[in-house]
Design a protein around this motif. Structure first.
Motif, PDB file in Angstrom:
ATOM      1  N   VAL A  53      10.189  -6.415 -47.230  1.00 34.58           N
ATOM      2  CA  VAL A  53      10.378  -7.825 -46.884  1.00 34.58           C
ATOM      3  C   VAL A  53      11.386  -8.418 -47.857  1.00 34.58           C
ATOM      4  CG1 VAL A  53       9.302 -10.100 -46.742  1.00 34.58           C
ATOM      5  CG2 VAL A  53       8.058  -8.077 -45.941  1.00 34.58           C
ATOM      6  N   GLY A  54      12.467  -8.960 -47.317  1.00 31.34           N
ATOM      7  CA  GLY A  54      13.491  -9.570 -48.143  1.00 31.34           C
ATOM      8  C   GLY A  54      13.302 -11.068 -48.247  1.00 31.34           C
ATOM      9  N   ARG A  55      13.684 -11.614 -49.406  1.00 32.61           N
ATOM     10  CA  ARG A  55      13.592 -13.055 -49.635  1.00 32.61           C
ATOM     11  C   ARG A  55      14.914 -13.557 -50.198  1.00 32.61           C
ATOM     12  NH1 ARG A  55      10.246 -16.382 -47.513  1.00 32.61           N
ATOM     13  NH2 ARG A  55       9.486 -17.435 -49.398  1.00 32.61           N
ATOM     14  N   VAL A  56      15.230 -14.790 -49.849  1.00 30.22           N
ATOM     15  CA  VAL A  56      16.493 -15.398 -50.216  1.00 30.22           C
ATOM     16  C   VAL A  56      16.223 -16.729 -50.900  1.00 30.22           C
ATOM     17  CG1 VAL A  56      18.608 -16.445 -49.307  1.00 30.22           C
ATOM     18  CG2 VAL A  56      17.750 -14.311 -48.326  1.00 30.22           C
ATOM     19  N   GLN A  68      14.003  -7.899 -52.657  1.00 27.34           N
ATOM     20  CA  GLN A  68      13.170  -7.222 -51.669  1.00 27.34           C
ATOM     21  C   GLN A  68      11.860  -6.779 -52.307  1.00 27.34           C
ATOM     22  OE1 GLN A  68      14.667  -6.790 -48.629  1.00 27.34           O
ATOM     23  NE2 GLN A  68      13.374  -5.345 -47.517  1.00 27.34           N
ATOM     24  N   ILE A  69      10.764  -6.911 -51.558  1.00 29.64           N
ATOM     25  CA  ILE A  69       9.466  -6.395 -51.992  1.00 29.64           C
ATOM     26  C   ILE A  69       9.042  -5.300 -51.020  1.00 29.64           C
ATOM     27  CG2 ILE A  69       8.269  -8.281 -50.784  1.00 29.64           C
ATOM     28  CD1 ILE A  69       6.934  -6.649 -53.986  1.00 29.64           C
ATOM     29  N   PHE A  70       8.658  -4.153 -51.563  1.00 27.50           N
ATOM     30  CA  PHE A  70       8.162  -3.032 -50.770  1.00 27.50           C
ATOM     31  C   PHE A  70       6.689  -2.825 -51.125  1.00 27.50           C
ATOM     32  CE2 PHE A  70      12.592  -2.372 -51.946  1.00 27.50           C
ATOM     33  CZ  PHE A  70      13.214  -2.182 -50.719  1.00 27.50           C
ATOM     34  N   THR A  71       5.785  -3.120 -50.213  1.00 29.19           N
ATOM     35  CA  THR A  71       4.362  -2.888 -50.459  1.00 29.19           C
ATOM     36  C   THR A  71       3.995  -1.562 -49.786  1.00 29.19           C
ATOM     37  OG1 THR A  71       3.874  -4.291 -48.523  1.00 29.19           O
ATOM     38  CG2 THR A  71       3.730  -5.310 -50.695  1.00 29.19           C
ATOM     39  N   ALA A  77       3.331  -1.493 -55.270  1.00 31.36           N
ATOM     40  CA  ALA A  77       4.495  -2.105 -54.616  1.00 31.36           C
ATOM     41  C   ALA A  77       5.696  -1.912 -55.524  1.00 31.36           C
ATOM     42  CB  ALA A  77       4.250  -3.585 -54.353  1.00 31.36           C
ATOM     43  N   SER A  78       6.867  -2.150 -54.997  1.00 28.43           N
ATOM     44  CA  SER A  78       8.065  -2.113 -55.825  1.00 28.43           C
ATOM     45  C   SER A  78       9.005  -3.228 -55.391  1.00 28.43           C
ATOM     46  CB  SER A  78       8.762  -0.748 -55.748  1.00 28.43           C
ATOM     47  OG  SER A  78       9.091  -0.418 -54.412  1.00 28.43           O
ATOM     48  N   ALA A 105       3.201  -9.356 -53.878  1.00 27.83           N
ATOM     49  CA  ALA A 105       2.623  -8.068 -54.277  1.00 27.83           C
ATOM     50  C   ALA A 105       1.121  -8.163 -54.482  1.00 27.83           C
ATOM     51  CB  ALA A 105       3.291  -7.570 -55.554  1.00 27.83           C
ATOM     52  N   GLY A 106       0.608  -9.366 -54.705  1.00 31.88           N
ATOM     53  CA  GLY A 106      -0.818  -9.537 -54.920  1.00 31.88           C
ATOM     54  C   GLY A 106      -1.291  -8.824 -56.174  1.00 31.88           C
TER      55      GLY A 106
END
Length: 298
Positions: A53-56, A68-71, A77-78, A105-106
């Motif tokens: 999921v990307g954020r701007v 970007q967050i990769f869960t 997550a990374s 990421a919680g």
């Protein structure tokens, strides 16, 4: 301190807003990455951002910072693909972005490969160095064959191997990343598996070669020992001979292999710290990641 001085941070903060990354943002993301010296093509951005999921962060209607967050699973997550417009590097936009990504990421542990000003930014959130990768690149020469044990063979990987490769990747890293392995199987120049058919020990390693940046990229490389890792890397280097090639090798495995990498025609151009917040996932003691899938994936 006068009233105007006190109001400045409030005004600056009010100019910033967050939203999701969209496909139409990727040309801007690529422009930012070119400013930062990254080799990422638009297609590289597309394939990597599809995994998370990307954020701007917007500032006055313009994109200021992207991440970007990769869960991957419930434990890990990374964060990656952190890039900003030159005027916002090290500023409040990046702090806001990281705060948002970490909230997503919680309770998971989080990793990020961060250098330069990004390292100082993530350290303010409590990240600490837990390892590093060495970025090797160049135009490899045809690699000498590496001896593998009798009864062991290198073979192409296929979609039928997907579940097995996911399990091996999870054993090596302590993180289940089905989306990553599935995506990499969709876009390889070559994916290979090292089978031990005689002893009954099954698959002893695997590796991917895919298109990236100015040429090709090797990673991940997972194997039970350094000799088998070299066999996997040498085979893929042979396929990429004469082309621009990059790989990001885990430092504590790669350090003893430095002369060997240089003999292949690959030069170490950077050391990038792996930063972790929380408990680092633990992999198996008999299976290791020698080359990561991508720095951007943490």
């Amino acid at each position: 301190m006068n009233d105007s001085t006190r109001r400045e941070p409030v005004v600056a903060a009010a100019q910033l807003s967050l939203r999701d990354l969209s496909e139409t943002d990727l040309p801007v993301a690529q422009r930012f990455s070119e400013q930062a010296g990254w080799p990422h093509r638009l297609s590289d951005w597309q394939s990597l951002t599809a995994l998370g999921v990307g954020r701007v962060v917007m500032c006055d209607g313009e994109i200021a910072s992207i991440g970007q967050i990769f869960t991957w699973d419930e434990q890990a997550a990374s964060i990656g693909l952190l890039v900003s417009d030159e005027t916002h590097r090290g500023g409040e936009a990046e702090t806001l972005l990281l705060r948002d990504l970490l909230a997503r990421a919680g309770a998971r542990s989080v990793t990020v490969h961060a250098f330069g000003h990004w390292r100082h930014t993530v350290e303010r959130f409590g990240f600490r160095e837990s390892g590093s990768v060495l970025q090797y690149q160049g135009r490899p020469r045809p690699a000498p064959l590496i001896a593998i044990p009798a009864g062991t063979r290198l073979r192409p990987a296929s979609r039928a191997d997907e579940v097995l490769l996911c399990e091996l990747d999870a054993r090596a890293n302590g993180v289940m990343r089905e989306r990553l392995i599935s995506a990499w199987l969709d876009q390889p120049i070559q994916a290979i598996v090292l089978d031990d058919e005689e002893s009954g020990q099954g698959v002893q390693g695997f590796a991917f070669l895919r298109r990236f940046g100015r040429g090709a990229f090797i990673g991940p490389v997972v194997a039970t020992n350094p000799q088998l890792a070299r066999a996997l890397i040498a085979h893929l280097c042979g396929m990429a001979a004469g082309k621009f090639l990059r790989l990001d090798a885990v430092e504590h495995h790669a350090a003893p292999m430095q002369a060997w990498f240089e003999g292949l025609g690959l030069t170490c151009v950077n050391r990038v710290p792996k930063m972790t917040l929380g408990s680092l996932p633990t992999g198996a003691s008999d299976l290791h990641t020698f080359v990561v899938a991508a720095q951007a994936l943490g």
